[in-house]
Design a protein around this motif. Sequence first.
Motif, mmCIF file in Angstrom:
data_model
loop_
_atom_site.group_PDB
_atom_site.id
_atom_site.type_symbol
_atom_site.label_atom_id
_atom_site.label_comp_id
_atom_site.label_asym_id
_atom_site.label_seq_id
_atom_site.Cartn_x
_atom_site.Cartn_y
_atom_site.Cartn_z
ATOM 1 N N HIS A 25 -2.853 -20.305 -12.304
ATOM 2 C CA HIS A 25 -3.672 -19.933 -11.154
ATOM 3 C C HIS A 25 -4.301 -18.559 -11.372
ATOM 4 O O HIS A 25 -3.669 -17.655 -11.914
ATOM 5 N N SER A 26 -5.527 -18.395 -10.916
ATOM 6 C CA SER A 26 -6.239 -17.136 -11.057
ATOM 7 C C SER A 26 -5.952 -16.224 -9.878
ATOM 8 O O SER A 26 -6.133 -16.632 -8.716
ATOM 9 N N PRO A 27 -5.524 -14.972 -10.114
ATOM 10 C CA PRO A 27 -5.364 -14.033 -9.005
ATOM 11 C C PRO A 27 -6.669 -13.740 -8.270
ATOM 12 O O PRO A 27 -6.643 -13.261 -7.140
ATOM 13 N N VAL A 28 -7.798 -14.028 -8.916
ATOM 14 C CA VAL A 28 -9.103 -13.761 -8.306
ATOM 15 C C VAL A 28 -9.477 -14.852 -7.310
ATOM 16 O O VAL A 28 -9.851 -14.573 -6.158
ATOM 17 N N THR A 29 -9.357 -16.097 -7.717
ATOM 18 C CA THR A 29 -9.824 -17.215 -6.885
ATOM 19 C C THR A 29 -8.708 -17.962 -6.177
ATOM 20 O O THR A 29 -8.972 -18.766 -5.276
ATOM 21 N N GLU A 30 -7.459 -17.727 -6.589
ATOM 22 C CA GLU A 30 -6.327 -18.432 -5.988
ATOM 23 C C GLU A 30 -5.211 -17.433 -5.658
ATOM 24 O O GLU A 30 -4.060 -17.614 -6.029
ATOM 25 N N SER A 31 -5.586 -16.375 -4.963
ATOM 26 C CA SER A 31 -4.646 -15.278 -4.729
ATOM 27 C C SER A 31 -3.423 -15.717 -3.934
ATOM 28 O O SER A 31 -2.308 -15.235 -4.180
ATOM 29 N N ALA A 32 -3.603 -16.612 -2.972
ATOM 30 C CA ALA A 32 -2.462 -17.044 -2.160
ATOM 31 C C ALA A 32 -1.429 -17.763 -3.014
ATOM 32 O O ALA A 32 -0.220 -17.537 -2.882
ATOM 33 N N GLN A 33 -1.897 -18.633 -3.917
ATOM 34 C CA GLN A 33 -0.967 -19.352 -4.795
ATOM 35 C C GLN A 33 -0.233 -18.393 -5.721
ATOM 36 O O GLN A 33 0.953 -18.576 -6.008
ATOM 37 N N VAL A 34 -0.926 -17.356 -6.190
ATOM 38 C CA VAL A 34 -0.288 -16.381 -7.069
ATOM 39 C C VAL A 34 0.749 -15.569 -6.303
ATOM 40 O O VAL A 34 1.867 -15.349 -6.795
ATOM 41 N N ARG A 35 0.413 -15.134 -5.095
ATOM 42 C CA ARG A 35 1.349 -14.322 -4.302
ATOM 43 C C ARG A 35 2.637 -15.078 -4.006
ATOM 44 O O ARG A 35 3.715 -14.483 -3.959
ATOM 45 N N ARG A 36 2.532 -16.391 -3.813
ATOM 46 C CA ARG A 36 3.740 -17.175 -3.543
ATOM 47 C C ARG A 36 4.672 -17.217 -4.747
ATOM 48 O O ARG A 36 5.868 -17.466 -4.599
ATOM 49 N N ARG A 37 4.127 -16.999 -5.916
ATOM 50 C CA ARG A 37 4.905 -17.120 -7.145
ATOM 51 C C ARG A 37 5.471 -15.797 -7.655
ATOM 52 O O ARG A 37 6.169 -15.790 -8.662
ATOM 53 N N LEU A 38 5.144 -14.694 -7.007
ATOM 54 C CA LEU A 38 5.604 -13.417 -7.556
ATOM 55 C C LEU A 38 6.248 -12.531 -6.511
ATOM 56 O O LEU A 38 5.957 -12.597 -5.323
ATOM 57 N N GLY A 39 7.158 -11.703 -7.015
ATOM 58 C CA GLY A 39 7.743 -10.625 -6.243
ATOM 59 C C GLY A 39 7.471 -9.336 -6.981
ATOM 60 O O GLY A 39 7.506 -9.306 -8.217
ATOM 61 N N TYR A 40 7.191 -8.282 -6.239
ATOM 62 C CA TYR A 40 6.780 -7.017 -6.857
ATOM 63 C C TYR A 40 7.626 -5.881 -6.322
ATOM 64 O O TYR A 40 7.766 -5.713 -5.111
ATOM 65 N N VAL A 41 8.183 -5.108 -7.248
ATOM 66 C CA VAL A 41 8.949 -3.918 -6.890
ATOM 67 C C VAL A 41 8.211 -2.721 -7.461
ATOM 68 O O VAL A 41 8.165 -2.524 -8.682
ATOM 69 N N ALA A 42 7.598 -1.927 -6.597
ATOM 70 C CA ALA A 42 6.800 -0.789 -7.033
ATOM 71 C C ALA A 42 7.693 0.362 -7.471
ATOM 72 O O ALA A 42 8.885 0.429 -7.133
ATOM 73 N N GLU A 43 7.116 1.281 -8.254
ATOM 74 C CA GLU A 43 7.865 2.450 -8.712
ATOM 75 C C GLU A 43 8.364 3.266 -7.531
ATOM 76 O O GLU A 43 9.502 3.737 -7.513
ATOM 77 N N THR A 44 7.530 3.453 -6.529
ATOM 78 C CA THR A 44 7.927 4.123 -5.303
ATOM 79 C C THR A 44 8.283 3.057 -4.275
ATOM 80 O O THR A 44 7.435 2.264 -3.870
ATOM 81 N N SER A 45 9.551 2.978 -3.913
ATOM 82 C CA SER A 45 10.036 1.926 -3.031
ATOM 83 C C SER A 45 9.252 1.892 -1.728
ATOM 84 O O SER A 45 9.132 2.914 -1.042
ATOM 85 N N ARG A 46 8.748 0.708 -1.380
ATOM 86 C CA ARG A 46 7.992 0.543 -0.145
ATOM 87 C C ARG A 46 8.917 -0.032 0.923
ATOM 88 O O ARG A 46 8.801 -1.188 1.337
ATOM 89 N N ILE A 47 9.863 0.795 1.327
ATOM 90 C CA ILE A 47 10.822 0.393 2.332
ATOM 91 C C ILE A 47 10.795 1.421 3.464
ATOM 92 O O ILE A 47 10.303 2.528 3.296
ATOM 93 N N TYR A 48 11.332 1.028 4.624
ATOM 94 C CA TYR A 48 11.234 1.851 5.817
ATOM 95 C C TYR A 48 12.587 2.498 6.106
ATOM 96 O O TYR A 48 13.542 1.802 6.474
ATOM 97 N N PRO A 49 12.699 3.826 5.972
ATOM 98 C CA PRO A 49 13.992 4.490 6.146
ATOM 99 C C PRO A 49 14.552 4.388 7.553
ATOM 100 O O PRO A 49 15.759 4.508 7.756
ATOM 101 N N ASP A 50 13.688 4.142 8.547
ATOM 102 C CA ASP A 50 14.157 4.091 9.927
ATOM 103 C C ASP A 50 14.479 2.674 10.393
ATOM 104 O O ASP A 50 14.620 2.417 11.591
ATOM 105 N N LEU A 51 14.619 1.752 9.457
ATOM 106 C CA LEU A 51 15.072 0.400 9.767
ATOM 107 C C LEU A 51 16.427 0.161 9.108
ATOM 108 O O LEU A 51 16.726 0.733 8.055
ATOM 109 N N ARG A 52 17.218 -0.690 9.722
ATOM 110 C CA ARG A 52 18.462 -1.110 9.077
ATOM 111 C C ARG A 52 18.132 -2.144 8.010
ATOM 112 O O ARG A 52 17.092 -2.808 8.065
#
Length: 251
Positions: free
Chosen positions: A80-107
């Motif tokens: 699948h192409s990330p350009v034309t089939e982005s939804a299908q690609v997003r369903r297939r991947l998980g991404y952990v960024a270098e800077t954690s995108r988490i919320y410190p004020d949530l449990r």
Amino acid sequence: MSSEAQTDSSDAPTPGVRVEARGLCRNFGTHVALDTLDLRIEPGQAFGLLGANGAGKTTFIRLVTGVLLPSSGELWVDGHSPVTESAQVRRRLGYVAETSRIYPDLRVRSFLRFAGGARELNGAELESAVERVIDRFHLEDVAGRWIGQLSKGFQQRVSLAQAFLHDPPLLIVDEPTSGLDPLQQQEVRDVLRGLRGNHTLILCTHDLTEAQELTERAAVLHRGRLVAEGPTGEVLGGTDPLRLFRGEAAA
């Protein structure tokens, strides 16, 4: 073992997905961030993407995730192409960024429910996914705690857990142990090691020991160009593996 059982075993699909780039380029004005990249990452493979700052690693990740569009060339994730089939690609991947995108004020559990909802999980399916990743990443003892009160090592586990809520066959992890102490680094590496063979893993790291420990194949980028690719031990072998980071040809 019966011949039928043998057939079933041999026909079992390989976990993970294939990621393939052909002639992939990305320019920012006159700056060439990725230059005619040809790369193939096989299903179930633990693949290291290496290079100095500015080598093109993050650009490649952003192209795979669909955050950026290529200037030219082709890119597929499980066909699948990330350009034309982005939804299908997003369903297939998980991404952990270098800077954690988490919320410190949530449990922890609340944050995971929030992240699962963003991935269109709800009801019993969402609750099952949250409990599954809490168990998988050994977060039972901190599930009710505020994220901001956790150690960096546990925060990174939470970041990994959110990427697995929808059980993606492809995991992309950018500098997973940056800023962690040695014990926390080993904890996170143990988690990533447990994924090998069950998911396609793309690991971006500056740590050559980490790459050798966690990946089976690796590629080195320098100023947007591929300078080496092959089994990790061979790519990083020799007396001066940093020569590749300087853009020098392999010996």
